[in-house]
Each structure stands twice: as structure tokens, then as C-alpha cells.
Design an enzyme around this catalytic site. Structure first.
Site, PDB file in Angstrom:
ATOM      1  N   ASP A 122       9.240   7.950  -2.246  1.00 37.19           N
ATOM      2  CA  ASP A 122       8.223   7.432  -2.548  1.00 37.19           C
ATOM      3  C   ASP A 122       8.000   7.319  -4.469  1.00 37.19           C
ATOM      4  O   ASP A 122       7.780   7.715  -4.759  1.00 37.19           O
ATOM      5  CB  ASP A 122       6.357   7.695  -2.177  1.00 37.19           C
ATOM      6  CG  ASP A 122       4.949   7.414  -2.486  1.00 37.19           C
ATOM      7  OD1 ASP A 122       5.913   5.852  -2.851  1.00 37.19           O
ATOM      8  OD2 ASP A 122       3.915   7.397  -2.333  1.00 37.19           O
ATOM      9  N   ASP A 123       7.983   5.674  -4.638  1.00 34.93           N
ATOM     10  CA  ASP A 123       8.373   5.256  -5.627  1.00 34.93           C
ATOM     11  C   ASP A 123       9.506   5.795  -6.512  1.00 34.93           C
ATOM     12  O   ASP A 123       9.367   5.845  -7.913  1.00 34.93           O
ATOM     13  CB  ASP A 123       6.787   5.529  -7.226  1.00 34.93           C
ATOM     14  CG  ASP A 123       4.934   5.168  -6.635  1.00 34.93           C
ATOM     15  OD1 ASP A 123       5.607   4.548  -5.845  1.00 34.93           O
ATOM     16  OD2 ASP A 123       4.747   5.970  -7.301  1.00 34.93           O
ATOM     17  N   CYS A 125       3.569   0.152  -2.215  1.00 39.67           N
ATOM     18  CA  CYS A 125       4.480   1.082  -1.399  1.00 39.67           C
ATOM     19  C   CYS A 125       3.583   0.221   0.176  1.00 39.67           C
ATOM     20  O   CYS A 125       4.574   0.274   1.631  1.00 39.67           O
ATOM     21  CB  CYS A 125       3.665   2.578  -1.268  1.00 39.67           C
ATOM     22  SG  CYS A 125       1.453   2.526  -1.029  1.00 39.67           S
ATOM     23  N   LYS A 155       4.223  10.354   4.008  1.00 45.49           N
ATOM     24  CA  LYS A 155       3.228   9.884   3.869  1.00 45.49           C
ATOM     25  C   LYS A 155       3.178   8.194   4.576  1.00 45.49           C
ATOM     26  O   LYS A 155       4.576   8.067   5.010  1.00 45.49           O
ATOM     27  CB  LYS A 155       3.554   8.496   2.235  1.00 45.49           C
ATOM     28  CG  LYS A 155       2.398   8.139   1.551  1.00 45.49           C
ATOM     29  CD  LYS A 155       2.799   7.608   0.638  1.00 45.49           C
ATOM     30  CE  LYS A 155       2.193   6.211   0.366  1.00 45.49           C
ATOM     31  NZ  LYS A 155       2.194   5.862  -1.742  1.00 45.49           N
ATOM     32  N   HIS A 199       0.129   5.328   4.727  1.00 50.43           N
ATOM     33  CA  HIS A 199      -0.801   4.675   4.275  1.00 50.43           C
ATOM     34  C   HIS A 199      -0.775   3.395   4.600  1.00 50.43           C
ATOM     35  O   HIS A 199      -0.535   2.536   4.095  1.00 50.43           O
ATOM     36  CB  HIS A 199      -0.131   4.478   3.382  1.00 50.43           C
ATOM     37  CG  HIS A 199      -0.600   4.356   1.553  1.00 50.43           C
ATOM     38  ND1 HIS A 199      -0.828   3.908   0.787  1.00 50.43           N
ATOM     39  CD2 HIS A 199      -1.652   3.753   2.094  1.00 50.43           C
ATOM     40  CE1 HIS A 199      -1.201   2.667  -0.178  1.00 50.43           C
ATOM     41  NE2 HIS A 199      -2.815   3.748   0.531  1.00 50.43           N
ATOM     42  N   HIS A 255       5.457  10.158  -5.826  1.00 52.46           N
ATOM     43  CA  HIS A 255       4.435   9.011  -6.331  1.00 52.46           C
ATOM     44  C   HIS A 255       3.075  10.298  -6.849  1.00 52.46           C
ATOM     45  O   HIS A 255       3.492  11.624  -6.885  1.00 52.46           O
ATOM     46  CB  HIS A 255       3.621   8.885  -5.075  1.00 52.46           C
ATOM     47  CG  HIS A 255       2.269   7.923  -5.045  1.00 52.46           C
ATOM     48  ND1 HIS A 255       1.666   8.343  -5.622  1.00 52.46           N
ATOM     49  CD2 HIS A 255       2.203   6.882  -4.378  1.00 52.46           C
ATOM     50  CE1 HIS A 255       0.071   6.951  -5.485  1.00 52.46           C
ATOM     51  NE2 HIS A 255       0.839   6.713  -5.215  1.00 52.46           N
ATOM     52  N   ASP A 257      10.329   3.417  -1.278  1.00 51.16           N
ATOM     53  CA  ASP A 257      10.146   2.102  -0.828  1.00 51.16           C
ATOM     54  C   ASP A 257       9.238   0.854  -1.865  1.00 51.16           C
ATOM     55  O   ASP A 257       8.955  -0.070  -1.326  1.00 51.16           O
ATOM     56  CB  ASP A 257       8.721   2.543  -0.694  1.00 51.16           C
ATOM     57  CG  ASP A 257       7.340   2.963  -1.305  1.00 51.16           C
ATOM     58  OD1 ASP A 257       8.318   3.456  -2.560  1.00 51.16           O
ATOM     59  OD2 ASP A 257       6.275   3.850  -1.026  1.00 51.16           O
TER      60      ASP A 257
END
Length: 480
Positions: free
Chosen positions: A31-32, A71, A133, A135, A214, A291
Site C-alpha cells: 500500500d503506497d 488505492c 487491507k 477497503h 500507508h 496499489d
């Protein structure tokens, strides 16, 4: 030393899977994480030995793209093989704000009608597991409703915002708390390895979607100290540039972020070691991706994507070009590099192809199988354009826009004032020289291509805001 009988049983399990022609899948999503946040991608500040060894055993893609610079839409594109614009899920769930333009409404969940890659593999006899995650909607739209047998940690939140966040107690409704102080990425790695061991004798999909890296920016104390010392030893200071109205980080030296990257890599190593220990590595495809781009213009701006421009939330390369690695035992050439542009919608048809399953073109209509690119001496896929539609104001400073890449050429259209920027990425990976005025015919050709695609997917467009300036509607919604 484990008993000989146990070792033989495990070897026979892997052999039985191979004989049936069904490979296993370990899909790892960060993530990120930025394009240059791995050692194998050029980082000299962060340590990522486990992802580096994954790259050494497989193929590293240098022009891999997320379908969106934030994301939720990218996550939906991976699971469905469809562009976010086609799905109507074009911003992170919980986001959305207006400014000069009124941005279009978007879905707040991944529709249950979509047949996810997990459902497709489950129908083919795969055991399916999700950790981390999600989301992609509130309860009722969680992993267990979208084809995953087991869900460890996936819910509607965009980050680890409950309890002690990255440390137990987590306050996560789908992840039981561990011992006080347990670290979340390590826990997710352990749960993934447990699932793999429990299903070693049948084909499986283990989908490990880290919350890392994140925000909130939090690291283990030992790793934070490690990178503080490294920063001091190298006499590194923060370096900043300007991206629109935002400052943009130009170098990597954030100690807490370094610790977060390191911890995620250690968790990856735990799972890769489990595959080796269980003698499953030779029949398990491992895929790694992020992502969206690294966070470089907001919320602490902890990393730099240089030489790429900007980062998360932007349609410049720093926001959408990602680190991507695929290890397909017996197929990928160890240590190989592929420069062919690929995108997150390609995973679905590629995984079906790898598993020897029939394609589902009505479902994964925006992706293609990239298996030819993974087989030495290096095959080809048909030339195609890649598209983006992000009609929203990002928290990181980006504005509503769309983009198209075809070959070396990339065009970005900015919806707020309708201007376009044209770049030759082969010569200008940093998108420094806008060629739109110098090459108006090329810009017009690319713009028409983008417009035709938007019409084909019925992309929702922003509209002028008659109340702009009369009220403060520029602040993003509160994060979940």
C-alpha cells in the site's frame, strides 16, 4: 530436523499439485509503496533483501502501472480485471470533494455481481485466503463475500486506524488481537504462512495485502533507530522541490518510513521462507505489486519517487508507475527485466492462463494475459493503449484528469482547464518537457484516443461548480 515421513508428504503434496496442472498463487500487494522504494528498483536507503531475492528469481517489470493513483480503484481493478472507470469506482472509498469542479459520484463498494479472481479460482478448486487491507466496502462487501474462504484483517478501513494502529491491540473487527505490541505486518505474514501450510496439499490463492506503508507513519523502535543512524552516518538532509502548490520530496531519508518498508520486507521473507520450507516454491507463482505511487507531496511526504514526477494522487508517473515482480517457477528467467507496459487489470487473465483455466473475457475485459512476457526468450503481447480516469481532487494535490499511454508516448488531460501535456517517456521519464505545443497533431491524436475510450466505458465526468469560491468545499473528507 523434521521427520522424513513429513518431508516426503510435503514433497508429494507439491508433486500432486504439479501433476494436476494447477499452480499455487501468492499475491502480495503493498500500500503506497513507491516505484523506487526497493533495492532492486534503485533505492540505496531502504533495505529490502527479500523482495530483492524475489526479483533475482523472477521477472522485474519497469513499466508496470496501477489503474489509479489512489488505492480502492486499483484494488478493484486487480480483483475484477476492469478499469475503475468501467466499474464506476474511481476514488478511494470515503474520499471525494469538490472545488472548481463538482466531481462525479462513485461506488462505495465493489459490487457483488463482479466475479473476482478469487471466485474464479475458488470455482476451480482453489482454497482462497485474504490478509490485510481491503477497503472495498462496508460489511457485506468484505473478502468473505467476494470469494475468499478466510479473511484476516480486511474491512472497510483504508488504514490501520483502530486500537494501537500498527501494533496490537489492533481494534480490527476481522483480525483477533495478538500479544501487546505485536507488529501488524509480521502478524499478516505469519497468518499467510499458516494458511499456506494448512493447504499445502491443494491449490491455493494466498492474497497478502499489506496495510504497509500507508499512514499513520509508525515503525518498530529498533528499525526506526537503524534508519536514524543510517541517515546520520550518511549526513542526509531532506531535499525538496515544488509540484504545483505542493512541496515534493526529492530524496529518500525518512527514518520511520524506512523502518516500515524494512518490516514489510521481513514479513514477505517469512512467507517466502515458508514456501521453501514446505517445498512449495517450485509450484507457486509469486506476484508483487503496489496499489499506487509513493507518498511524496502530502501527509508527511515520507518517500521520493525520483526520477519519476510527483507521487500518490497524481497522474504523473510517480503516482501510477509501480514496482512489480513476478516469479513463475520453470517459466520466468531468474533476474530478468521486462520494459513492456503492463497494468493492474492484467493480473486476472494472467493468473487464469497460468492456472490452465479458460479465459473470462466478459469479466476481465480491460486486461490481457502477460504470460508471453514471462517466458524466455521474451515473447510479445499485442500493442495497446493504457488508460486512466481520475475525475477527483486528490488529498496529495492532484486535480481531476485522465491519461493515456501508447508505446513511448503519454498524454495527460487536466479536466479543470482542459489543457493537455504530452511526454515521450523513453526520452523523458521525469515528464519535464511538455511536447503538446511542439507536436499538436500527436497531442490531438492521443487526446481523441482518450476521449473515445472514456465514451466506451461511460466514464463519469466532473462538471463546473457554480458555487466555487462561495464556500469552503476544498477539504477532503475525514479518513476512515
Amino acid at each position: 530436523m523434521e521427520p522424513i515421513i513429513t518431508s516426503l508428504a510435503r514433497a508429494e503434496g507439491a508433486a500432486a499439485q504439479a501433476a494436476k496442472g494447477k499452480c499455487n498463487f501468492l499475491f502480495i500487494l503493498a500500500d503506497d509503496l513507491g516505484w523506487k522504494d526497493l533495492g532492486c528498483q534503485g533505492s540505496s536507503f531502504y533495505d529490502t533483501p527479500n523482495l530483492d531475492r524475489l526479483a533475482a528469481g523472477g521477472t522485474r517489470f519497469t513499466s508496470a502501472y496501477a489503474a489509479c493513483p489512489v488505492c480502492s480503484p486499483t484494488r478493484a481493478s486487480i480483483l475484477t480485471g476492469r478499469y475503475p472507470a468501467r466499474l464506476g469506482l474511481t476514488d478511494y472509498i470515503g474520499g471525494g470533494r469538490n472545488a472548481k469542479l463538482i466531481t462525479p459520484k462513485f461506488l462505495d463498494h465493489l459490487p457483488l455481481e463482479e466475479v473476482t479472481i478469487a471466485e474464479a479460482l475458488k470455482q476451480a478448486g482453489y482454497a482462497t485466503f485474504f490478509a490485510g487491507k481491503w477497503h472495498l466496502g462496508k460489511e457485506g462487501y468484505w473478502p468473505e463475500n467476494q470469494g475468499f474462504d478466510v479473511n484476516m484483517g480486511g474491512n472497510d478501513r483504508g488504514g490501520p486506524y483502530g486500537g494501537n494502529k500498527y501494533f496490537s491491540p489492533y481494534g480490527n473487527p476481522t483480525l483477533p488481537d495478538g500479544p501487546p505490541g505485536e507488529h501488524l505486518p509480521a502478524r499478516l505474514g505469519v497468518e499467510t504462512a499458516k494458511f499456506i501450510e494448512a493447504h499445502k496439499d491443494e491449490p491455493f490463492l494466498a492474497y497478502l495485502a499489506f496495510y504497509s506503508v500507508h499512514t499513520p507513519l509508525m515503525a518498530r523502535a529498533d528499525l526506526q533507530k537503524k534508519y536514524e543512524q543510517r541517515r546520520a552516518e550518511r549526513n542526509l538532509d531532506d531535499q525538496w522541490g515544488q509540484e504545483g502548490e505542493r512541496k515534493v520530496r526529492l530524496n529518500q531519508c525518512h527514518a520511520i518510513y524506512g523502518g516500515m518498508v524494512d518490516a514489510m520486507d521481513q514479513a514477505v521473507g517469512h512467507v517466502l521462507d515458508a514456501l521453501d520450507r514446505l517445498k512449495l516454491a517450485d509450484n507457486t507463482v509469486v506476484i508483487f505489486m503496489s496499489d499506487n505511487g509513493g507518498l511524496s507531496t502530502s501527509e508527511g511526504s515520507p518517500t521520493s519517487n525520483m526520477p519519476l514526477r510527483a507521487g500518490k494522487g497524481w497522474l504523473y508517473e510517480g503516482g501510477i508507475r509501480e514496482p512489480m515482480i513476478v516469479r513463475w517457477p520453470g517459466r520466468t528467467k531468474p533476474g530478468s527485466v521486462c520494459d513492456e507496459p503492463v497494468i493492474s487489470t492484467d493480473f486476472y487473465p494472467t493468473m487464469l492462463d497460468m492456472a490452465g483455466l479458460a479465459a473470462m473475457p466478459r469479466q476481465h475485459c480491460d486486461g490481457v494475459s502477460i504470460t508471453p512476457l514471462l517466458t524466455p526468450p521474451g515473447g510479445k503481447i499485442a500493442p495497446r493503449a493504457l488508460f486512466w480516469h481520475y475525475p477527483h481532487y486528490g488529498n496529495q494535490g492532484g486535480s481531476p484528469g485522465g491519461a493515456v499511454r501508447l508505446g513511448d508516448w503519454k498524454l495527460i488531460e487536466f479536466y479543470q482547464d482542459s489543457h493537455v501535456e504530452l511526454y515521450n517517456l523513453a526520452e523523458d521519464i521525469g515528464e519535464k518537457t511538455n511536447l503538446a505545443a511542439k507536436m499538436p497533431e500527436k497531442a490531438a491524436e492521443m487526446r481523441k484516443m482518450l476521449d473515445d475510450w472514456r465514451k466506451s466505458v461511460k466514464a463519469a465526468m466532473p462538471t463546473p461548480n457554480p458555487n466555487y469560491g462561495s464556500e469552503d468545499n476544498s477539504k477532503p473528507r475525514k479518513k476512515k
